[in-house]
Design an enzyme around this catalytic site. Sequence first.
Site, short mmCIF file in Angstrom:
data_model
loop_
_atom_site.label_atom_id
_atom_site.label_comp_id
_atom_site.label_asym_id
_atom_site.label_seq_id
_atom_site.Cartn_x
_atom_site.Cartn_y
_atom_site.Cartn_z
CB CYS A 98 -0.91 -0.07 1.23
SG CYS A 98 -1.59 1.48 1.80
CB CYS A 121 0.53 1.91 4.11
SG CYS A 121 -1.20 1.37 4.01
#
Length: 153
Positions: A75, A78
């Site tokens: 991600c 993230c």
Amino acid sequence: MSDLQLDPRGFIIGCPSCAQRNRVAFSTREARCGRCKSALPAPSEPIEVPDAGAFDALVRDARVPVVVDFWAPWCGPCRMVAPEMARVAASNAGRFIVVKVNTDALPELGERFRIRSIPTMTVHAGGKEVARTTGARPAAEIESFVNGAVGVA
Ligand SMILES: [Zn+2]
């Protein structure tokens, strides 16, 4: 690799004076090194949650609010949030505990908390989830979100 860890029985904190690894119960207020008796620092960096048992024990027993960063290695946002969470953990040591849950490694936690997109950040106080937000934020916004969630001006 940090020497700050947790497991279902508590934190494992390396002593800054003598390097002894100390087990510290989540409920401990002021921890001291078992070998040299120095005060052990409050956790000041995000700690990776190793399993659901450790997560449950932490949110049940922690003396301060727990901020959880649900993330996954693939991600992109993230990865942008990770250093922001590190800043929040560093500037709020002793006020919050910041942990990271890798939803690929711990899918049962992702399912239990119905994490639909990442990054998602939750705040737990008194054993309950009290707030959550989704998406990447700078440290200052994360901090005010957490302060608002736990009723600190
Ligand atoms: Zn020591």
